[in-house]
Design a protein around this motif. Structure first.
Motif, mmCIF file in Angstrom:
data_model
loop_
_atom_site.group_PDB
_atom_site.id
_atom_site.type_symbol
_atom_site.label_atom_id
_atom_site.label_comp_id
_atom_site.label_asym_id
_atom_site.label_seq_id
_atom_site.Cartn_x
_atom_site.Cartn_y
_atom_site.Cartn_z
ATOM 1 N N MET A 192 0.855 -1.136 0.071
ATOM 2 C CA MET A 192 0.121 -0.049 0.113
ATOM 3 C C MET A 192 0.881 1.066 0.046
ATOM 4 O O MET A 192 0.316 2.305 -0.524
ATOM 5 N N HIS A 235 0.279 -4.666 22.620
ATOM 6 C CA HIS A 235 -0.418 -5.995 22.262
ATOM 7 C C HIS A 235 -1.840 -5.869 23.214
ATOM 8 O O HIS A 235 -3.032 -6.223 22.898
ATOM 9 N N ARG A 239 -6.534 -5.264 22.513
ATOM 10 C CA ARG A 239 -7.595 -5.762 23.342
ATOM 11 C C ARG A 239 -8.610 -4.654 23.932
ATOM 12 O O ARG A 239 -9.658 -4.568 23.946
ATOM 13 N N ARG A 242 -10.263 -2.456 21.433
ATOM 14 C CA ARG A 242 -11.385 -3.017 20.931
ATOM 15 C C ARG A 242 -12.788 -3.139 21.839
ATOM 16 O O ARG A 242 -13.468 -3.212 21.488
ATOM 17 N N PHE A 251 -7.234 -1.208 14.217
ATOM 18 C CA PHE A 251 -6.030 -1.860 13.812
ATOM 19 C C PHE A 251 -4.842 -1.287 14.088
ATOM 20 O O PHE A 251 -4.677 -0.100 14.209
ATOM 21 N N ALA A 252 -3.911 -2.339 14.337
ATOM 22 C CA ALA A 252 -2.470 -2.111 14.531
ATOM 23 C C ALA A 252 -1.970 -1.367 13.484
ATOM 24 O O ALA A 252 -1.977 -1.874 12.103
ATOM 25 N N PHE A 253 -1.150 -0.460 13.586
ATOM 26 C CA PHE A 253 -0.429 0.155 12.367
ATOM 27 C C PHE A 253 1.113 0.342 12.999
ATOM 28 O O PHE A 253 1.283 1.456 13.366
ATOM 29 N N GLY A 254 2.111 -0.849 12.822
ATOM 30 C CA GLY A 254 3.292 -0.343 13.493
ATOM 31 C C GLY A 254 3.085 -0.026 14.958
ATOM 32 O O GLY A 254 2.535 -0.829 15.737
ATOM 33 N N GLU A 255 3.949 1.149 15.455
ATOM 34 C CA GLU A 255 3.630 1.156 16.759
ATOM 35 C C GLU A 255 2.715 1.849 17.451
ATOM 36 O O GLU A 255 2.374 1.877 18.725
ATOM 37 N N GLU A 290 -3.608 2.785 3.224
ATOM 38 C CA GLU A 290 -3.743 1.478 3.959
ATOM 39 C C GLU A 290 -4.964 1.551 4.869
ATOM 40 O O GLU A 290 -5.991 0.686 4.897
ATOM 41 N N PHE A 293 -7.963 1.664 2.323
ATOM 42 C CA PHE A 293 -8.256 0.196 1.896
ATOM 43 C C PHE A 293 -8.825 -0.597 3.055
ATOM 44 O O PHE A 293 -9.819 -1.366 2.573
ATOM 45 N N ILE A 294 -8.595 -0.499 4.189
ATOM 46 C CA ILE A 294 -9.306 -1.225 5.109
ATOM 47 C C ILE A 294 -10.615 -0.659 5.650
ATOM 48 O O ILE A 294 -11.515 -1.693 5.678
ATOM 49 N N ASN A 298 -14.159 -2.936 4.799
ATOM 50 C CA ASN A 298 -15.062 -3.356 5.805
ATOM 51 C C ASN A 298 -16.472 -2.707 5.491
ATOM 52 O O ASN A 298 -17.305 -2.853 6.385
ATOM 53 N N ASP B 196 6.096 -1.900 9.126
ATOM 54 C CA ASP B 196 4.952 -2.034 10.227
ATOM 55 C C ASP B 196 5.077 -3.311 11.065
ATOM 56 O O ASP B 196 4.884 -3.076 12.360
ATOM 57 N N GLU B 199 7.628 -3.226 13.882
ATOM 58 C CA GLU B 199 7.107 -2.494 15.071
ATOM 59 C C GLU B 199 6.482 -3.591 16.008
ATOM 60 O O GLU B 199 6.232 -3.262 17.235
ATOM 61 N N TYR B 200 5.997 -4.824 15.439
ATOM 62 C CA TYR B 200 5.241 -5.587 16.355
ATOM 63 C C TYR B 200 6.166 -6.531 16.937
ATOM 64 O O TYR B 200 5.489 -7.539 17.808
#
Lengths: 299, 246
Positions: A192, A235, A239, A242, A251-255, A290, A293-294, A298, B196, B199-200
């Motif tokens: 993307m 992480h 949760r 959400r 949504f996770a986008f890198g950091e 991106e 797109f997501i 959805n 990206d 980063e995880y």
């Protein structure tokens, strides 16, 4: 320069739909990107436009020529770099290039200026067989072979897949220079972030176009406010956010997490603090391709 | 607890060419370890040594407690592996693929049955148990391939560009699986071209020209290189690479 009207194609006697109702036009000299994951139908469109596959329905033209009636004339004037390496494995670099030049009735010398910059990088190995080349070198050779007859339109099917960040940057810089030579380029990619290097893009998924516009136009059409939420416990944060009742998407986008809300975003931080995310922060951000797109997937 | 991977000056030469040069690093239990590098930097060579598929030229390494010179078969039994060209059998059903891989790893019939039920539930593939794998969407195949790679509860799973080619939502769902495995104590060793995703990871190493040029948490690397994101860190390290052949 490229025109697709109501194109539909399926495989296995209609059991496996590939693309449906595709309408798309690419202007002369444009660098146009087809952005989408595997199975979106990108390769099917390339094969129809390069006259290797007949559409079930609809019509298409390339450089003013019909892909069914005028297939021979199209073939002589376009360049095509398929996603899968398709040169002769047991010919050397130089032999492959010579072969393609001869087939198209030209010589390496005649259009050398077009390929010079790329070819110089693989020239030290010109006596090596193509089958023995590394992925990056194969990619460069394939591009040289697709360019050697100075095509009016260049079709590049996922040229940067599996290629590292540095080589991808170099490749896109090179496409910009080919564009300045007046060559129309249709290129596909699953990455993307590469969308921003195109004049216009089509976002494509499961055989349908989700949106066609300039990268800026697509980003500007993002209908919601988007926020980046961060904490050191990413992480767990995923949760927690959400579970927040007013979260629409997360949504996770890198950091960071990219979050949209159904209601008021402001109570999120106190909510997270209570959950033990004491260092959580939130800021409003501009969406990227991106994100768009997501969002389109959805909805 | 001892590290799951421990290497000391691990080296692989092909003639004059040093593909992997004195790699020294540790990966802890349950860690998500990102193994990045430019094409041709030596990642594949290093991974092959760690999976017991290629004997090193010099140096030391253990994986899951086993020696990479003398206990390669033990290593293979105690690791999982998944590549982008995942090795599921298209002409077998979902359940048959699970049974096949579980059988290869020597699980009992009873254990296989229980595991199959558990996996189908986890992946929400109960209705697809008797579907041929070739009929599944790419994203589902990918999740199945991952589950099959860890069907024998290995200490560590190697993921070689697992998310190539899938859409952005599926790519993120795949990372949910990675997190879940890591929470259960499985160590995850992953390569990717998506920055990206770097980063995880808990920690990331970046290989350039056969050596590990940087190794730290993403946050520390960004600080060290004064970069806004991992893409800039990677670019800073890899742009001067001499090996660009691949």
């Amino acid at each position: 320069m490229i025109n697709l009207t109501n194109i539909k194609k399926s495989y296995n006697k209609g059991q496996i739909p590939a693309v449906s109702n595709i309408n798309l036009s690419v202007d002369r000299g444009e660098l146009f990107g087809l952005i989408g994951p595997d199975g979106a139908g990108k390769t099917t469109l390339f094969r129809i436009l390069t006259t290797l596959l007949l559409p079930d329905e609809g019509s298409a033209t390339v450089d003013g020529l019909d892909v069914v009636k005028d297939y021979a004339r199209i073939r002589s004037r376009v360049g095509y770099m398929p996603g899968r390496f398709s040169l002769y494995q047991d010919l050397t670099i130089e032999e492959n290039l010579n072969f393609f030049a001869t087939v198209f009735g030209t010589t390496i010398k005649e259009n050398y200026h077009l390929i010079e910059e790329i070819y110089q990088q693989i020239e030290p190995f010109k006596d090596r067989r193509a089958g023995k080349l590394s992925g990056g070198m194969k990619q460069k050779l394939a591009l040289c072979c697709a360019l050697i007859h100075k095509p009016t339109v260049l079709f590049l099917d996922e040229p940067t897949t599996g290629v590292d960040v540095v080589s991808r940057k170099e490749f896109w810089d090179m496409l910009q220079r080919l564009k300045q030579e007046g060559i129309t380029i249709l290129v596909s990619t699953p990455y993307m972030d590469e969308a921003n290097r195109c004049d216009r893009i089509a976002l494509i998924q499961k055989g349908s176009i989700l949106s066609i516009d300039t990268p800026k136009g697509i980003v500007d059409a993002f209908p919601q406010n988007l926020y980046a939420v961060r904490s050191t416990k990413t992480h767990q944060l995923l949760r927690d956010v959400r579970e927040y009742p007013d979260t629409d998407s997360c949504f996770a986008f890198g950091e960071s997490l990219h979050v949209t809300f159904k209601g008021d975003p402001q109570p999120l931080i106190p909510y997270l603090n209570k959950k033990g995310q004491t260092d959580a922060t939130m800021e409003k951000i501009a969406p990227g391709i991106e994100d768009c797109f997501i969002h389109l997937l959805n909805n | 607890m001892p590290p799951v991977i421990s290497t000391n000056q691990l080296t692989k030469r092909f003639g004059q060419f040093v593909a992997a040069n004195e790699l020294t690093f540790q990966v802890e239990k349950g860690e998500i370890f990102g193994f990045l590098g430019a094409n041709g930097a030596g990642k594949t060579t290093a991974m092959r040594m760690l999976c017991g598929l290629s004997i090193p030229s010099s140096g030391k390494a253990t994986v899951a407690g086993f020696d990479v010179y003398t206990q390669t078969e033990k290593i293979k039994q105690n690791i999982g592996y998944m590549s982008q060209k995942f090795s599921l059998y298209d002409d077998l059903t979902v359940a048959e693929n699970i049974r096949f891989y579980a059988g290869i790893y020597g699980m009992s019939k009873q254990a296989i049955k229980a595991k199959t039920t558990e996996l189908l539930q986890e992946l929400q593939l109960e209705k697809e148990a008797k579907t041929l794998v070739k009929a599944l969407p790419l994203g589902w195949k990918q999740k199945l391939a991952f589950s099959v790679a860890i069907v024998h509860n290995p200490d560590i799973v190697f993921l070689d560009e697992p998310t190539g080619g899938v859409d952005p939502v599926t790519r993120r769902q795949f990372w949910d699986l990675i997190y879940a495995a890591s929470d259960k104590g499985v160590t995850v060793f992953v390569t990717t071209h998506y920055m990206d995703e770097a980063e995880y990871c808990n920690r990331v190493s970046i290989m350039v020209d056969g050596v590990i040029a940087a190794l730290d948490s993403p946050a520390n690397l960004k600080q060290q290189f004064n970069a806004a994101n991992m893409e800039d860190v990677f670019y800073e390290l890899a742009r001067n690479a001499k090996r660009k052949a691949d």
